[in-house]
Scaffold this motif. Structure first.
Motif, PDB file in Angstrom:
ATOM      1  N   LEU A  48       1.043  -0.966   0.033  1.00 30.06           N
ATOM      2  CA  LEU A  48       0.056   0.022   0.092  1.00 30.06           C
ATOM      3  C   LEU A  48       0.826   1.179   0.194  1.00 30.06           C
ATOM      4  O   LEU A  48       1.855   1.423   0.987  1.00 30.06           O
ATOM      5  N   ALA A  49       0.747   2.066  -0.992  1.00 26.00           N
ATOM      6  CA  ALA A  49       1.294   3.482  -1.197  1.00 26.00           C
ATOM      7  C   ALA A  49       0.579   4.366  -0.279  1.00 26.00           C
ATOM      8  O   ALA A  49       1.061   5.178   0.666  1.00 26.00           O
ATOM      9  N   TRP A  50      -0.748   4.254  -0.545  1.00 30.58           N
ATOM     10  CA  TRP A  50      -1.648   5.232   0.290  1.00 30.58           C
ATOM     11  C   TRP A  50      -3.262   4.769  -0.259  1.00 30.58           C
ATOM     12  O   TRP A  50      -3.393   4.284  -1.026  1.00 30.58           O
ATOM     13  N   LEU A  51      -4.098   5.425   0.527  1.00 31.43           N
ATOM     14  CA  LEU A  51      -5.550   5.405   0.395  1.00 31.43           C
ATOM     15  C   LEU A  51      -6.197   6.431   0.890  1.00 31.43           C
ATOM     16  O   LEU A  51      -5.744   7.110   1.879  1.00 31.43           O
ATOM     17  N   LEU A  52      -6.824   7.154  -0.250  1.00 29.27           N
ATOM     18  CA  LEU A  52      -7.411   8.287  -0.021  1.00 29.27           C
ATOM     19  C   LEU A  52      -8.865   8.222   0.142  1.00 29.27           C
ATOM     20  O   LEU A  52      -9.457   7.532  -0.773  1.00 29.27           O
ATOM     21  N   THR A  53      -9.510   8.500   1.168  1.00 28.11           N
ATOM     22  CA  THR A  53     -11.017   8.641   1.354  1.00 28.11           C
ATOM     23  C   THR A  53     -11.368  10.012   1.497  1.00 28.11           C
ATOM     24  O   THR A  53     -10.355  10.972   1.624  1.00 28.11           O
ATOM     25  N   VAL A  54     -12.751  10.267   1.582  1.00 32.90           N
ATOM     26  CA  VAL A  54     -13.122  11.830   1.767  1.00 32.90           C
ATOM     27  C   VAL A  54     -12.577  12.425   2.874  1.00 32.90           C
ATOM     28  O   VAL A  54     -12.256  13.734   2.687  1.00 32.90           O
ATOM     29  N   ASP A  55     -12.320  11.599   3.997  1.00 32.81           N
ATOM     30  CA  ASP A  55     -11.696  12.414   5.031  1.00 32.81           C
ATOM     31  C   ASP A  55     -10.425  12.009   5.775  1.00 32.81           C
ATOM     32  O   ASP A  55      -9.943  12.597   6.625  1.00 32.81           O
ATOM     33  N   ARG A  56      -9.607  11.314   4.719  1.00 34.72           N
ATOM     34  CA  ARG A  56      -8.371  10.974   5.400  1.00 34.72           C
ATOM     35  C   ARG A  56      -7.607  10.384   4.193  1.00 34.72           C
ATOM     36  O   ARG A  56      -8.121   9.900   3.323  1.00 34.72           O
ATOM     37  N   ARG A  57      -6.045  10.295   4.647  1.00 40.84           N
ATOM     38  CA  ARG A  57      -5.217   9.503   3.928  1.00 40.84           C
ATOM     39  C   ARG A  57      -4.490   8.505   4.800  1.00 40.84           C
ATOM     40  O   ARG A  57      -4.186   9.018   5.874  1.00 40.84           O
ATOM     41  N   ILE A  58      -4.606   7.258   4.302  1.00 36.49           N
ATOM     42  CA  ILE A  58      -3.992   6.149   5.085  1.00 36.49           C
ATOM     43  C   ILE A  58      -2.689   5.473   4.213  1.00 36.49           C
ATOM     44  O   ILE A  58      -2.809   5.518   2.926  1.00 36.49           O
ATOM     45  N   GLU A  59      -1.672   5.517   5.113  1.00 39.86           N
ATOM     46  CA  GLU A  59      -0.529   4.997   4.513  1.00 39.86           C
ATOM     47  C   GLU A  59       0.031   3.627   5.162  1.00 39.86           C
ATOM     48  O   GLU A  59       1.062   3.006   4.608  1.00 39.86           O
ATOM     49  N   ASP A  60      -0.474   3.114   6.395  1.00 34.24           N
ATOM     50  CA  ASP A  60      -0.351   2.170   7.008  1.00 34.24           C
ATOM     51  C   ASP A  60      -1.410   1.174   6.851  1.00 34.24           C
ATOM     52  O   ASP A  60      -2.863   1.216   7.224  1.00 34.24           O
ATOM     53  N   PRO A  61      -1.160  -0.179   6.151  1.00 31.19           N
ATOM     54  CA  PRO A  61      -2.235  -1.297   5.969  1.00 31.19           C
ATOM     55  C   PRO A  61      -2.957  -1.530   7.416  1.00 31.19           C
ATOM     56  O   PRO A  61      -4.099  -1.941   7.051  1.00 31.19           O
TER      57      PRO A  61
END
Length: 167
Positions: free
Chosen positions: A149-162
């Motif tokens: 996972l490089a990153w995951l963008l959702t409406v309210d946040r950015r996640i970089e840790d699986p």
């Protein structure tokens, strides 16, 4: 290779008079995905190919993404990305585009969540929110069954840790 799993944005509700494939983005879906597409661009998202389910809401999402990043290619409608898309179909799609650096795949839930969960070996299925974008780096060329996972963008946040996907 980096792949982007893009879930279509908010669409109009299901009604008997409108086939599922014809459901289109509602106003909120268009507006929120324009913002998401800009965040995608700012995060460094630059796909060399954009493929989408032929369902109207997915095509509209792909077109908004294309405009936001000033993509100069053609958005490709691929029926394999319709509901029912799975890891075997994803492998076949990727094999059709050897040498591409970054490919965006615009599709639907639960398909994208299942694929994301399999690629990251998550202990439970992750459900991608509408309009979310996951950036995944395939670990071994030609083996799309493992990714980071490089990153995951959702409406309210950015996640970089699986690990954050299972909490």
């Amino acid at each position: 290779m980096r792949i982007y799993l893009v879930r279509h944005s908010d669409s109009v509700d299901r009604v008997p008079s409108l086939p599922d494939a014809a459901r289109y983005l509602n106003t909120r879906g268009r507006m929120s995905f324009r913002e998401m597409a800009l965040r995608f661009r700012d995060a460094g998202g630059l796909p060399t190919r954009i493929l989408t389910s032929p369902f109207v809401r997915a095509v509209q999402t792909a077109e908004i993404l294309s405009e936001a990043i000033r993509y100069d290619g053609e958005v490709v409608l691929d029926p394999r990305l319709s509901p029912g898309f799975d890891i075997a179909m994803m492998k076949a799609v990727l094999e059709d585009y050897p040498g591409e650096r970054e490919i965006a795949l615009v599709g639907h839930e639960p398909d994208l969540g299942v694929i994301l969960s399999l690629l990251l070996s998550l202990p439970q299925r992750y459900a991608m929110r509408k309009g979310a974008i996951a950036a995944l780096d395939l670990q071994i060329p030609g083996d799309p069954l493992r990714a980071g996972l490089a990153w995951l963008l959702t409406v309210d946040r950015r996640i970089e840790d699986p690990a954050m996907l299972v909490t």
